[in-house]
Design a protein around this motif. Structure first.
Motif, mmCIF file in Angstrom:
data_model
loop_
_atom_site.group_PDB
_atom_site.id
_atom_site.type_symbol
_atom_site.label_atom_id
_atom_site.label_comp_id
_atom_site.label_asym_id
_atom_site.label_seq_id
_atom_site.Cartn_x
_atom_site.Cartn_y
_atom_site.Cartn_z
ATOM 1 N N LEU A 144 -13.065 -18.356 -6.951
ATOM 2 C CA LEU A 144 -11.884 -17.586 -6.566
ATOM 3 C C LEU A 144 -12.274 -16.288 -5.860
ATOM 4 N N LEU A 145 -13.280 -15.596 -6.434
ATOM 5 C CA LEU A 145 -13.736 -14.361 -5.785
ATOM 6 C C LEU A 145 -14.297 -14.638 -4.402
ATOM 7 N N GLN A 146 -15.006 -15.751 -4.276
ATOM 8 C CA GLN A 146 -15.568 -16.095 -2.977
ATOM 9 C C GLN A 146 -14.457 -16.371 -1.964
ATOM 10 N N SER A 170 -13.835 -14.158 1.233
ATOM 11 C CA SER A 170 -13.830 -14.822 2.537
ATOM 12 C C SER A 170 -12.559 -14.473 3.307
ATOM 13 N N ALA A 171 -11.403 -14.509 2.573
ATOM 14 C CA ALA A 171 -10.148 -14.143 3.229
ATOM 15 C C ALA A 171 -10.177 -12.683 3.676
ATOM 16 N N GLN A 172 -10.708 -11.813 2.804
ATOM 17 C CA GLN A 172 -10.811 -10.397 3.167
ATOM 18 C C GLN A 172 -11.740 -10.197 4.359
ATOM 19 N N ALA A 173 -12.853 -10.906 4.355
ATOM 20 C CA ALA A 173 -13.768 -10.808 5.499
ATOM 21 C C ALA A 173 -13.093 -11.303 6.772
ATOM 22 N N GLY A 174 -12.271 -12.369 6.636
ATOM 23 C CA GLY A 174 -11.546 -12.857 7.798
ATOM 24 C C GLY A 174 -10.565 -11.828 8.327
ATOM 25 N N ARG A 175 -9.850 -11.174 7.383
ATOM 26 C CA ARG A 175 -8.912 -10.132 7.831
ATOM 27 C C ARG A 175 -9.654 -8.978 8.500
#
Length: 397
Positions: A183-185, A189-194
């Motif tokens: 879940l953290l990954q 990943s979503a945060q890195a994408g944003r």
């Protein structure tokens, strides 16, 4: 006549130095010997090799069969003999140094204490100095060792069960931790994408700004090329601004000169009025002029009076060293300027005959609040003004 290989006891072995064979041991020694000295896997392979086929019996049946075969010399007992000799050659060599039953017993007791039982059991049973009593004692010892081993096995099984339970618990915790990590990954990943998207937008905005700057610079260069005299026009515009400032300064000087001219004309008019005025007025004028210079650089505000008499009032006030200011009392001047004039004055002369009621009450209220001296004159004339100034000079003396 009996075969020497089938003799139950070892009287012959006690008389010489030859070690006994497995079929020469007492039958009650075969079970612990086979069970302790030969692992079940090794025993199964020996039996299958001797019989020439794969056995379908369980471990207990193979053990019982091997124990019964050890009572006689046969292919299986010879194979067991050979395997035990090969497997425990080191223990046999160590027991070979014993020269008496006590030494053999001592080596056996030491082996039991050290936990090295299988090899010592085989080497001690087959030793030439092993008596039936020692053999019986070794069998009893091995029996107790097996009991202790069983207890240890049970304790080990309990430990294994506890370890298995801990292992299962740790596996569950590991699974939960892996799920949290996943879940953290995903979140990271979503945060890195944003962040990557925001960075791309920022880069695009920076590129757009650079493009706009380049376009503006190009347009500016084109305009400068289209208007070659732009610098000259800029210099001319600056020169125009300087000339306008100079003109404004000159206009101020002209206005000051006009005021001086008006003051001179007013002085001349006062002189003419002095010549045509009666003797008492001239004497009063002379007294005012000769009054002590206590009104020097004082600001005198005259409120009311006729507009034609203002130059005369100015000359009279300035002759005693004061600064003249005038307000018509709201007839023509703005009533809003009266408060500012009152605040700047040191002395107020109010000509009540030529002033509005509103201005009269404002003058009276201001002087009462501030404690500023105010002289009220009924008749708006130069002689009344001179008299009032004389009263002020005399009061200050």
């Amino acid at each position: 006549m009996c075969d020497k290989h089938t003799l139950p006891a070892t009287v012959e072995g006690l008389q010489g130095s030859r070690r006994r064979r497995v079929w020469e041991l007492a039958q009650n020694s075969h079970c612990p010997l086979v069970g302790v000295a030969l692992p079940l896997g090794v025993l199964r392979k020996l039996v299958e090799r001797v019989t020439g086929g794969r056995l379908l019996h369980d471990d207990y049946d193979i053990h019982v069969g091997a124990v019964s075969e050890c009572a006689l010399r046969n292919p299986l007992s010879e194979a067991i003999q050979k395997e035990l000799e090969r497997r425990y050659a080191g223990d046999i060599a160590r027991f070979r140094a014993a020269r008496s039953e006590d030494e053999v017993a001592t080596l056996w007791a030491q082996a039991v204490a050290d936990g090295n039982v299988p090899g010592a059991f085989w080497a001690g049973l087959t030793h030439p100095r092993c008596t039936p009593g020692l053999e019986q004692r070794m069998c009893r010892d091995i029996h107790m060792v097996q009991h202790r081993a069983g207890a240890c096995v049970r304790a080990d099984m309990d430990k294994v069960k506890a370890l298995l339970a801990d292992h299962a618990r740790l596996l569950r915790e590991l699974e939960k931790a892996q799920q949290r990590c996943q879940l953290l990954q995903k979140e990271k990943s979503a945060q890195a994408g944003r962040h990557e998207q925001q960075m791309m937008q920022a880069r695009a905005a920076a590129i757009a700004k650079d493009t706009d700057i380049h376009g503006l610079r190009s347009a500016l260069a084109e305009l400068q090329a289209a208007v070659p005299e732009l610098d000259a026009r800029k210099r001319l515009a600056n020169r125009v601004v300087q000339l306008e400032e100079r003109e404004q300064a000159l206009r101020g000087q002209v206005a000051a000169l006009k005021e001086e001219r008006d003051a001179a004309r007013a002085a001349q008019a006062v002189a003419e009025a002095m010549q045509s005025s009666p003797a008492p007025v001239a004497a009063a004028r002379l007294d005012a002029v000769e009054a002590p210079v206590r009104l020097f650089r004082r600001s005198v505000l005259c409120v009311g009076g006729r507009s034609g008499s203002v130059p005369v009032y100015r000359d009279v006030v300035e002759r005693v060293g004061a600064q003249f200011a005038h307000h018509d009392g709201g007839l023509e001047d703005s009533a809003g300027q009266l408060d500012a004039s009152l605040a700047a004055a040191d002395l107020v002369i109010c000509q009540t005959g030529c002033i509005s009621h509103h201005a009269y009450w404002r003058v009276k209220d201001h002087c009462k609040r501030t404690g500023k001296r105010c002289i009220f004159i009924d008749k708006p004339s130069a002689s009344s003004l001179l008299k009032s100034l004389q009263e002020v000079a005399t009061a200050e003396n």
